[in-house]
Design a protein around this motif. Structure first.
Motif, PDB file in Angstrom:
ATOM      1  N   GLY A   1       0.834  -1.060   0.117  1.00  0.00           N
ATOM      2  CA  GLY A   1       0.010  -0.194  -0.159  1.00  0.00           C
ATOM      3  C   GLY A   1       0.747   1.295   0.072  1.00  0.00           C
ATOM      4  O   GLY A   1       1.967   1.187   0.100  1.00  0.00           O
ATOM      5  N   VAL A   2       0.141   2.365   0.166  1.00  0.00           N
ATOM      6  CA  VAL A   2       0.713   3.580   0.119  1.00  0.00           C
ATOM      7  C   VAL A   2       0.920   3.971   1.448  1.00  0.00           C
ATOM      8  O   VAL A   2       0.082   3.891   2.539  1.00  0.00           O
ATOM      9  CB  VAL A   2      -0.099   4.594  -0.520  1.00  0.00           C
ATOM     10  N   VAL A   3       2.298   4.629   1.838  1.00  0.00           N
ATOM     11  CA  VAL A   3       2.907   5.260   3.036  1.00  0.00           C
ATOM     12  C   VAL A   3       1.883   6.565   3.399  1.00  0.00           C
ATOM     13  O   VAL A   3       2.199   7.332   2.502  1.00  0.00           O
ATOM     14  CB  VAL A   3       4.125   5.341   3.313  1.00  0.00           C
ATOM     15  N   LEU A   4       1.077   6.683   4.354  1.00  0.00           N
ATOM     16  CA  LEU A   4       0.516   7.880   4.461  1.00  0.00           C
ATOM     17  C   LEU A   4       1.330   8.669   5.468  1.00  0.00           C
ATOM     18  O   LEU A   4       1.400   9.856   5.568  1.00  0.00           O
ATOM     19  CB  LEU A   4      -1.138   7.550   5.334  1.00  0.00           C
ATOM     20  N   GLN A   5       2.061   8.025   6.473  1.00  0.00           N
ATOM     21  CA  GLN A   5       2.911   8.824   7.460  1.00  0.00           C
ATOM     22  C   GLN A   5       3.907   8.005   8.231  1.00  0.00           C
ATOM     23  O   GLN A   5       3.724   6.656   8.215  1.00  0.00           O
ATOM     24  CB  GLN A   5       2.039   9.558   8.657  1.00  0.00           C
ATOM     25  N   ARG A   6       4.951   8.610   8.624  1.00  0.00           N
ATOM     26  CA  ARG A   6       5.886   7.964   9.724  1.00  0.00           C
ATOM     27  C   ARG A   6       5.767   8.849  10.793  1.00  0.00           C
ATOM     28  O   ARG A   6       5.694  10.152  10.781  1.00  0.00           O
ATOM     29  CB  ARG A   6       7.195   7.966   9.122  1.00  0.00           C
ATOM     30  N   ARG A   7       5.888   8.170  12.237  1.00  0.00           N
ATOM     31  CA  ARG A   7       5.652   8.900  13.397  1.00  0.00           C
ATOM     32  C   ARG A   7       6.343   8.230  14.297  1.00  0.00           C
ATOM     33  O   ARG A   7       6.655   7.077  14.352  1.00  0.00           O
ATOM     34  CB  ARG A   7       4.050   8.673  13.478  1.00  0.00           C
ATOM     35  N   GLY A   8       7.069   9.131  15.221  1.00  0.00           N
ATOM     36  CA  GLY A   8       7.777   8.722  16.273  1.00  0.00           C
ATOM     37  C   GLY A   8       9.350   8.673  16.001  1.00  0.00           C
ATOM     38  O   GLY A   8       9.789   9.040  14.945  1.00  0.00           O
ATOM     39  N   SER A   9      10.218   8.397  16.906  1.00  0.00           N
ATOM     40  CA  SER A   9      11.518   8.115  16.759  1.00  0.00           C
ATOM     41  C   SER A   9      12.040   6.817  17.399  1.00  0.00           C
ATOM     42  O   SER A   9      11.365   6.674  18.436  1.00  0.00           O
ATOM     43  CB  SER A   9      12.272   9.398  16.969  1.00  0.00           C
ATOM     44  N   GLY A  10      13.234   6.414  17.292  1.00  0.00           N
ATOM     45  CA  GLY A  10      13.792   5.360  17.948  1.00  0.00           C
ATOM     46  C   GLY A  10      13.083   4.142  17.852  1.00  0.00           C
ATOM     47  O   GLY A  10      12.509   3.593  16.927  1.00  0.00           O
ATOM     48  N   SER A  11      12.752   3.353  19.041  1.00  0.00           N
ATOM     49  CA  SER A  11      12.206   2.042  18.796  1.00  0.00           C
ATOM     50  C   SER A  11      10.607   2.476  19.010  1.00  0.00           C
ATOM     51  O   SER A  11       9.961   1.509  18.839  1.00  0.00           O
ATOM     52  CB  SER A  11      12.627   1.447  20.455  1.00  0.00           C
ATOM     53  N   THR A  12      10.165   3.557  19.354  1.00  0.00           N
ATOM     54  CA  THR A  12       8.747   3.702  19.205  1.00  0.00           C
ATOM     55  C   THR A  12       8.024   4.140  17.897  1.00  0.00           C
ATOM     56  O   THR A  12       6.999   4.540  17.761  1.00  0.00           O
ATOM     57  CB  THR A  12       8.285   4.730  20.229  1.00  0.00           C
ATOM     58  N   GLU A  13       9.030   4.157  17.033  1.00  0.00           N
ATOM     59  CA  GLU A  13       8.539   4.611  15.481  1.00  0.00           C
ATOM     60  C   GLU A  13       7.440   3.919  14.810  1.00  0.00           C
ATOM     61  O   GLU A  13       7.553   2.616  14.934  1.00  0.00           O
ATOM     62  CB  GLU A  13       9.773   4.993  14.510  1.00  0.00           C
ATOM     63  N   THR A  14       6.510   4.328  14.200  1.00  0.00           N
ATOM     64  CA  THR A  14       5.615   3.639  13.525  1.00  0.00           C
ATOM     65  C   THR A  14       5.346   4.203  12.163  1.00  0.00           C
ATOM     66  O   THR A  14       5.689   5.527  11.977  1.00  0.00           O
ATOM     67  CB  THR A  14       4.130   3.706  14.262  1.00  0.00           C
ATOM     68  N   PHE A  15       4.647   3.340  11.214  1.00  0.00           N
ATOM     69  CA  PHE A  15       4.233   3.881   9.962  1.00  0.00           C
ATOM     70  C   PHE A  15       2.935   3.488   9.578  1.00  0.00           C
ATOM     71  O   PHE A  15       2.482   2.407  10.209  1.00  0.00           O
ATOM     72  CB  PHE A  15       5.341   3.780   8.813  1.00  0.00           C
TER      73      PHE A  15
END
Length: 114
Positions: free
Chosen positions: A46-60
């Protein structure tokens, strides 16, 4: 306290190497699914809508269309069941979070390639 949390995350959380991707890119995520005693690899493209967070808590967040219904999945980057991530197309968008993409249908929902 924050430095202690960062120390533990850096020391004990296993980091995987994935290709760089951003909002607007079309990617395929290969994830290991266990059903009963068996395991299999399932992919989600699928298409990536967002990347969020940093380090070990990063999600997309990934969005795909399944017929007429949009399906979104929020995936942590450090999820142990992720086998690999492939970048299929690089998209050219002007925002880091393309939530407006949810309302677009048909030809308007196309993203230009970078």
């Amino acid at each position: 306290m924050d430095s202690l949390v960062q120390y533990v995350q850096n020391k004990y959380v296993a980091k995987k190497e994935f290709p760089d991707f951003a909002a607007g890119d079309t990617i395929t995520v290969f994830q290991e699914i266990s059903e009963g005693g068996k395991t299999r690899v399932q992919f989600f493209r699928g298409v990536v809508l967002q990347r969020r967070g940093s380090g070990s808590t990063e999600t997309f967040t990934i969005r795909k269309m399944s017929g007429e219904i949009g399906v979104e999945r929020i995936i942590p980057v450090n999820m142990p069941s992720i086998q690999k991530i492939e970048v299929n197309k690089r998209g050219k968008v002007r925002r880091a979070r393309i939530f407006y993409f949810r309302q677009l249908r048909g030809k308007k929902a196309r993203i230009k390639e970078a």
